[in-house]
Design a protein around this motif. Structure first.
Motif, PDB file in Angstrom:
ATOM      1  N   ASN A 132       2.084   4.789  18.521  1.00  0.00           N
ATOM      2  CA  ASN A 132       2.384   4.695  19.956  1.00  0.00           C
ATOM      3  C   ASN A 132       3.111   5.940  20.439  1.00  0.00           C
ATOM      4  N   ASN A 133       2.761   7.076  19.836  1.00  0.00           N
ATOM      5  CA  ASN A 133       3.258   8.404  20.220  1.00  0.00           C
ATOM      6  C   ASN A 133       4.762   8.607  20.050  1.00  0.00           C
ATOM      7  N   SER A 134       5.389   7.864  19.152  1.00  0.00           N
ATOM      8  CA  SER A 134       6.804   8.124  18.859  1.00  0.00           C
ATOM      9  C   SER A 134       7.178   7.511  17.522  1.00  0.00           C
ATOM     10  N   SER A 147       3.992  22.105  17.344  1.00  0.00           N
ATOM     11  CA  SER A 147       5.120  22.666  18.093  1.00  0.00           C
ATOM     12  C   SER A 147       5.303  22.046  19.469  1.00  0.00           C
ATOM     13  N   HIS A 148       4.268  21.396  20.014  1.00  0.00           N
ATOM     14  CA  HIS A 148       4.407  20.810  21.350  1.00  0.00           C
ATOM     15  C   HIS A 148       5.089  19.439  21.330  1.00  0.00           C
ATOM     16  N   LEU A 149       5.353  18.892  20.165  1.00  0.00           N
ATOM     17  CA  LEU A 149       6.017  17.603  20.088  1.00  0.00           C
ATOM     18  C   LEU A 149       7.497  17.744  20.421  1.00  0.00           C
ATOM     19  N   LYS A 150       8.066  16.699  21.002  1.00  0.00           N
ATOM     20  CA  LYS A 150       9.468  16.708  21.411  1.00  0.00           C
ATOM     21  C   LYS A 150      10.345  16.069  20.343  1.00  0.00           C
ATOM     22  N   HIS A 151      11.492  16.691  20.082  1.00  0.00           N
ATOM     23  CA  HIS A 151      12.469  16.171  19.125  1.00  0.00           C
ATOM     24  C   HIS A 151      13.646  15.595  19.908  1.00  0.00           C
ATOM     25  N   LYS A 152      14.051  14.396  19.543  1.00  0.00           N
ATOM     26  CA  LYS A 152      15.165  13.756  20.229  1.00  0.00           C
ATOM     27  C   LYS A 152      16.088  13.083  19.233  1.00  0.00           C
ATOM     28  N   ALA A 153      17.364  13.029  19.591  1.00  0.00           N
ATOM     29  CA  ALA A 153      18.329  12.280  18.790  1.00  0.00           C
ATOM     30  C   ALA A 153      18.261  10.828  19.225  1.00  0.00           C
ATOM     31  N   VAL A 154      17.947   9.940  18.281  1.00  0.00           N
ATOM     32  CA  VAL A 154      17.828   8.511  18.579  1.00  0.00           C
ATOM     33  C   VAL A 154      19.100   7.828  18.100  1.00  0.00           C
ATOM     34  N   VAL A 155      19.848   7.269  19.039  1.00  0.00           N
ATOM     35  CA  VAL A 155      21.128   6.649  18.709  1.00  0.00           C
ATOM     36  C   VAL A 155      20.901   5.283  18.080  1.00  0.00           C
ATOM     37  N   ARG A 156      21.742   4.948  17.096  1.00  0.00           N
ATOM     38  CA  ARG A 156      21.715   3.611  16.529  1.00  0.00           C
ATOM     39  C   ARG A 156      22.086   2.599  17.608  1.00  0.00           C
ATOM     40  N   SER A 157      21.633   1.366  17.459  1.00  0.00           N
ATOM     41  CA  SER A 157      21.850   0.352  18.476  1.00  0.00           C
ATOM     42  C   SER A 157      23.298  -0.083  18.582  1.00  0.00           C
ATOM     43  N   SER A 158      24.100   0.200  17.556  1.00  0.00           N
ATOM     44  CA  SER A 158      25.529  -0.119  17.620  1.00  0.00           C
ATOM     45  C   SER A 158      26.278   0.816  16.695  1.00  0.00           C
ATOM     46  N   PHE A 159      27.541   1.066  16.995  1.00  0.00           N
ATOM     47  CA  PHE A 159      28.337   1.931  16.133  1.00  0.00           C
ATOM     48  C   PHE A 159      28.485   1.331  14.746  1.00  0.00           C
ATOM     49  N   ILE A 179       0.700  15.705  15.109  1.00  0.00           N
ATOM     50  CA  ILE A 179       0.903  15.410  13.686  1.00  0.00           C
ATOM     51  C   ILE A 179       2.315  15.792  13.258  1.00  0.00           C
ATOM     52  N   VAL A 180       2.940  14.909  12.466  1.00  0.00           N
ATOM     53  CA  VAL A 180       4.244  15.164  11.859  1.00  0.00           C
ATOM     54  C   VAL A 180       4.076  15.170  10.344  1.00  0.00           C
ATOM     55  N   VAL A 181       4.726  16.102   9.678  1.00  0.00           N
ATOM     56  CA  VAL A 181       4.672  16.210   8.216  1.00  0.00           C
ATOM     57  C   VAL A 181       6.032  15.810   7.655  1.00  0.00           C
ATOM     58  N   ILE A 182       6.037  14.865   6.725  1.00  0.00           N
ATOM     59  CA  ILE A 182       7.292  14.439   6.108  1.00  0.00           C
ATOM     60  C   ILE A 182       7.225  14.598   4.598  1.00  0.00           C
ATOM     61  N   GLU A 183       8.411  14.715   3.990  1.00  0.00           N
ATOM     62  CA  GLU A 183       8.540  14.714   2.536  1.00  0.00           C
ATOM     63  C   GLU A 183       9.072  13.346   2.123  1.00  0.00           C
ATOM     64  N   SER A 184       8.289  12.613   1.373  1.00  0.00           N
ATOM     65  CA  SER A 184       8.636  11.243   1.003  1.00  0.00           C
ATOM     66  C   SER A 184       9.022  11.172  -0.478  1.00  0.00           C
ATOM     67  N   PRO A 185       9.935  10.257  -0.840  1.00  0.00           N
ATOM     68  CA  PRO A 185      10.285  10.085  -2.253  1.00  0.00           C
ATOM     69  C   PRO A 185       9.188   9.383  -3.052  1.00  0.00           C
ATOM     70  N   VAL A 186       8.245   8.739  -2.359  1.00  0.00           N
ATOM     71  CA  VAL A 186       7.142   8.045  -3.031  1.00  0.00           C
ATOM     72  C   VAL A 186       5.831   8.438  -2.360  1.00  0.00           C
ATOM     73  N   PRO A 187       4.690   8.313  -3.062  1.00  0.00           N
ATOM     74  CA  PRO A 187       3.401   8.634  -2.439  1.00  0.00           C
ATOM     75  C   PRO A 187       3.030   7.621  -1.363  1.00  0.00           C
ATOM     76  N   LYS A 188       2.142   8.026  -0.468  1.00  0.00           N
ATOM     77  CA  LYS A 188       1.727   7.160   0.634  1.00  0.00           C
ATOM     78  C   LYS A 188       1.123   5.858   0.116  1.00  0.00           C
ATOM     79  N   GLU A 189       0.468   5.934  -1.045  1.00  0.00           N
ATOM     80  CA  GLU A 189      -0.173   4.741  -1.613  1.00  0.00           C
ATOM     81  C   GLU A 189       0.840   3.658  -1.966  1.00  0.00           C
ATOM     82  N   GLU A 190       2.099   4.028  -2.160  1.00  0.00           N
ATOM     83  CA  GLU A 190       3.120   3.047  -2.525  1.00  0.00           C
ATOM     84  C   GLU A 190       3.939   2.564  -1.330  1.00  0.00           C
TER      85      GLU A 190
END
Length: 252
Positions: A132-134, A147-159, A179-190
């Motif tokens: 859903n584009n976020s 590079s055209h994607l926007k980066h935002k700080a997402v606040v936790r719902s409570s302190f 597209i976003v590229v992430i480094e994951s501790p496990v493969p996508k299959e898991e």
């Protein structure tokens, strides 16, 4: 004009995924070994511990990458800080401070290619169109994006989400169509994918690596009371409520 030889045509290279400007590949085996580490490298390879890299084709899209992630570049490539003025610099500095991500993420444009640093982590491409584009990322998993994607700080719902969970108050959110590229501790299959439709999931620990921005994220007691939490032996859990999806690692 350039040509890259002994790369994709090398029989030790296997392409794992390709979306947009990003191609993920891995080395089937590590050939740079000595007699002292050959046995270790052999068994590491058998257990799928293999080096992976991402190459970015700038003729498809400009890219933003994590600071320090570039290994080499070729062709017509222009690098910028992505800063578009004083207010943008202040905003990115504040976001970087609260999300624990680097404040300045280099942006690259042109017609050339960029190779990112090799890693033994698992590289996963996320199509934001399927989120859903976020998307919101756990700290430290961002590697690159269009590079055209926007980066935002997402606040936790409570302190309490940060204080009780011993974490920061914010996570990195990325919005747009790309597209976003992430480094994951496990493969996508898991990765376990949980889809919520006006429901909730509680996770004991930071196993969620990405989740829909539409979800409300808090940290709460696992039971309705302190006694109930003590009796369950779980204490505090991460809670995600609403409609959206979560990618969760089974182990960390």
């Amino acid at each position: 004009m350039f040509r890259i030889n002994n790369f994709k045509d090398n029989d030790d290279i296997r392409v794992l995924d390709q979306q947009g400007a990003f191609t993920v590949f891995e080395y089937k085996r590590d050939l740079s070994v000595t007699k002292d580490n050959a046995m270790y490298e052999f068994y590491a390879s058998q257990m799928n511990v293999k080096l992976k890299q991402v190459i970015c084709d700038l003729s498809t899209n400009g890219v933003t990458i994590q600071q320090g992630a570039m290994q080499w570049m070729v062709g017509d490539v222009s690098a910028t800080t992505g800063i578009k003025g004083v207010s943008d610099f202040l905003g990115k500095s504040i976001r970087g401070a609260v999300t624990k991500e680097s404040a300045i993420k280099p942006e690259y444009v042109g017609d050339g290619k960029i190779m990112l640093e090799p890693t033994y982590k698992h590289i996963i491409l996320i199509d934001l169109g399927k989120w859903n584009n976020s998307v919101v990322l756990e700290d430290g998993y961002f590697l690159a994006c269009d590079s055209h994607l926007k980066h935002k700080a997402v606040v936790r719902s409570s302190f309490s989400s940060a204080v009780a969970g011993n974490e920061g108050f914010f996570n990195l959110g990325i919005e747009g169509d790309g597209i976003v590229v992430i480094e994951s501790p496990v493969p996508k299959e898991e990765l376990i994918e949980i889809e919520l439709d006006n429901d909730q999931v509680k996770i004991d620990g930071n196993y969620a690596i990405a989740w829909s921005k539409s979800l409300k994220f808090t940290v709460e007691r696992s039971g309705k009371s302190l006694i109930g939490s003590a009796a369950s032996g779980e204490g505090l859990v991460n809670v995600y409520r609403g409609s959206g999806k979560i990618w969760m690692a089974p182990i960390m």
